[in-house]
Design a protein around this motif. Structure first.
Motif, PDB file in Angstrom:
ATOM      1  N   SER A  18       0.798  -1.224   0.000  1.00 39.66           N
ATOM      2  CA  SER A  18       0.000   0.000   0.000  1.00 39.66           C
ATOM      3  C   SER A  18       0.835   1.280   0.000  1.00 39.66           C
ATOM      4  N   TYR A  19       1.998   1.263   0.610  1.00 37.82           N
ATOM      5  CA  TYR A  19       2.689   2.521   0.880  1.00 37.82           C
ATOM      6  C   TYR A  19       4.111   2.635   0.357  1.00 37.82           C
ATOM      7  N   TYR A  20       4.621   1.623  -0.350  1.00 40.76           N
ATOM      8  CA  TYR A  20       6.028   1.687  -0.738  1.00 40.76           C
ATOM      9  C   TYR A  20       6.331   2.825  -1.718  1.00 40.76           C
ATOM     10  N   LYS A  21       5.388   3.191  -2.585  1.00 41.86           N
ATOM     11  CA  LYS A  21       5.633   4.278  -3.549  1.00 41.86           C
ATOM     12  C   LYS A  21       5.813   5.609  -2.828  1.00 41.86           C
ATOM     13  N   ALA A  22       4.948   5.890  -1.882  1.00 43.89           N
ATOM     14  CA  ALA A  22       5.095   7.124  -1.093  1.00 43.89           C
ATOM     15  C   ALA A  22       6.396   7.070  -0.294  1.00 43.89           C
ATOM     16  N   GLY A  23       6.746   5.894   0.194  1.00 44.73           N
ATOM     17  CA  GLY A  23       7.983   5.727   0.959  1.00 44.73           C
ATOM     18  C   GLY A  23       9.212   6.051   0.135  1.00 44.73           C
ATOM     19  N   ILE A  24       9.191   5.679  -1.128  1.00 44.27           N
ATOM     20  CA  ILE A  24      10.321   5.987  -2.007  1.00 44.27           C
ATOM     21  C   ILE A  24      10.465   7.502  -2.163  1.00 44.27           C
ATOM     22  N   ILE A  25       9.363   8.188  -2.333  1.00 39.87           N
ATOM     23  CA  ILE A  25       9.404   9.659  -2.456  1.00 39.87           C
ATOM     24  C   ILE A  25       9.956  10.277  -1.176  1.00 39.87           C
ATOM     25  N   TRP A  26       9.480   9.815  -0.022  1.00 38.03           N
ATOM     26  CA  TRP A  26       9.990  10.319   1.256  1.00 38.03           C
ATOM     27  C   TRP A  26      11.480  10.006   1.398  1.00 38.03           C
ATOM     28  N   GLY A  27      11.888   8.829   0.933  1.00 37.88           N
ATOM     29  CA  GLY A  27      13.299   8.452   0.997  1.00 37.88           C
ATOM     30  C   GLY A  27      14.169   9.392   0.177  1.00 37.88           C
ATOM     31  N   ILE A  28      13.711   9.728  -1.022  1.00 41.56           N
ATOM     32  CA  ILE A  28      14.447  10.666  -1.874  1.00 41.56           C
ATOM     33  C   ILE A  28      14.522  12.039  -1.205  1.00 41.56           C
ATOM     34  N   ALA A  29      13.405  12.498  -0.662  1.00 43.25           N
ATOM     35  CA  ALA A  29      13.391  13.789   0.032  1.00 43.25           C
ATOM     36  C   ALA A  29      14.332  13.774   1.233  1.00 43.25           C
ATOM     37  N   SER A  30      14.381  12.660   1.929  1.00 44.35           N
ATOM     38  CA  SER A  30      15.263  12.531   3.086  1.00 44.35           C
ATOM     39  C   SER A  30      16.725  12.612   2.671  1.00 44.35           C
ATOM     40  N   VAL A  31      17.077  11.988   1.555  1.00 45.84           N
ATOM     41  CA  VAL A  31      18.456  12.054   1.052  1.00 45.84           C
ATOM     42  C   VAL A  31      18.805  13.485   0.669  1.00 45.84           C
ATOM     43  N   ILE A  32      17.893  14.172   0.012  1.00 45.42           N
ATOM     44  CA  ILE A  32      18.143  15.572  -0.373  1.00 45.42           C
ATOM     45  C   ILE A  32      18.370  16.424   0.877  1.00 45.42           C
ATOM     46  N   PHE A  33      17.525  16.244   1.877  1.00 43.95           N
ATOM     47  CA  PHE A  33      17.685  16.985   3.131  1.00 43.95           C
ATOM     48  C   PHE A  33      19.022  16.641   3.795  1.00 43.95           C
ATOM     49  N   TYR A  34      19.385  15.362   3.792  1.00 38.76           N
ATOM     50  CA  TYR A  34      20.643  14.931   4.411  1.00 38.76           C
ATOM     51  C   TYR A  34      21.837  15.545   3.671  1.00 38.76           C
ATOM     52  N   ILE A  35      21.785  15.568   2.346  1.00 38.90           N
ATOM     53  CA  ILE A  35      22.875  16.158   1.557  1.00 38.90           C
ATOM     54  C   ILE A  35      23.004  17.651   1.855  1.00 38.90           C
ATOM     55  N   ILE A  36      21.880  18.337   1.965  1.00 39.02           N
ATOM     56  CA  ILE A  36      21.911  19.767   2.274  1.00 39.02           C
ATOM     57  C   ILE A  36      22.540  20.008   3.643  1.00 39.02           C
ATOM     58  N   THR A  37      22.124  19.231   4.647  1.00 31.85           N
ATOM     59  CA  THR A  37      22.691  19.428   5.992  1.00 31.85           C
ATOM     60  C   THR A  37      24.161  19.015   6.035  1.00 31.85           C
ATOM     61  N   LEU A  38      24.526  17.969   5.321  1.00 29.64           N
ATOM     62  CA  LEU A  38      25.928  17.547   5.260  1.00 29.64           C
ATOM     63  C   LEU A  38      26.773  18.636   4.593  1.00 29.64           C
ATOM     64  N   SER A  39      26.268  19.174   3.497  1.00 29.58           N
ATOM     65  CA  SER A  39      26.993  20.245   2.790  1.00 29.58           C
ATOM     66  C   SER A  39      27.166  21.465   3.684  1.00 29.58           C
ATOM     67  N   TYR A  40      26.102  21.827   4.369  1.00 34.02           N
ATOM     68  CA  TYR A  40      26.162  22.975   5.275  1.00 34.02           C
ATOM     69  C   TYR A  40      27.202  22.735   6.371  1.00 34.02           C
TER      70      TYR A  40
END
Length: 186
Positions: A18-40
């Motif tokens: 039921s939810y794996y597609k939404a989970g993939i989107i959240w996972g991608i968003a989480s990686v983007i957020f992590y990269i931004i904080t790591l870069s900062y």
């Protein structure tokens, strides 16, 4: 025991489908957020070490898993639920303890639900390698879910759920701590 495992497996398969597609989107968003904080964090250091950069990049899949995991948990416990008309508040510990398969399944699933959070937070951030911070995060996440369910009439607020969730968080933390001790001693 076999019925319990089959029930838990079937529940997990249903949630996954039921939810794996939404989970993939959240996972991608989480990686983007992590990269931004790591870069900062890296750009605000006087000396950028290769080790810190490599360690940060190695953690990217775990950041994706954290986003995926959070999506699944919130979908299952909050977003997928219909607003009800009853507010149930069970503050007495062990009030939901029962001898039937349904109650046992709920207990085990609530414990297992938080094990990944204990593991992922331990891997991603140093403060969560201390038991106090890890348990606090587990209790806070669980409390937020229970309060949202209660206020939004999406489920029952149960002390047992919080206890089981925190125990699951502890299991995830202890698993990582044990693996860390084993790997450091060899």
């Amino acid at each position: 025991m076999k019925k319990l495992l089959v029930t838990i497996f079937n529940d997990c398969a249903t949630y996954w489908a039921s939810y794996y597609k939404a989970g993939i989107i959240w996972g991608i968003a989480s990686v983007i957020f992590y990269i931004i904080t790591l870069s900062y964090n890296l750009t605000h250091q006087q000396e950028i070490s290769k080790c810190r950069l490599v360690c940060g990049l190695i953690k990217l899949p775990f950041a994706a898993l954290l986003g995926f995991y959070c999506c699944l948990v919130l979908e299952i416990t909050v977003f997928s639920r219909s607003v009800g008309t009853v507010r149930v508040l069970r503050l007495v510990p062990f009030a939901t303890w029962g001898s039937d398969l349904w109650h046992l399944t709920l207990w085990v699933e609530n414990i297992l639900m938080m094990v990944p959070l204990g593991i992922l937070l331990y891997i991603l951030w140093k403060p969560f390698r201390q038991i106090g911070w890890s348990m606090f995060a587990g209790a806070l996440f669980s409390l937020l879910i229970e309060c949202t369910q209660f206020i939004g009439r999406l489920g029952k607020f149960e002390t047992d759920d919080i206890m089981n969730n925190v125990f699951g968080m502890l299991l995830g933390f202890l698993l990582c701590k044990g693996i860390s001790k084993i790997s450091c001693s060899t």
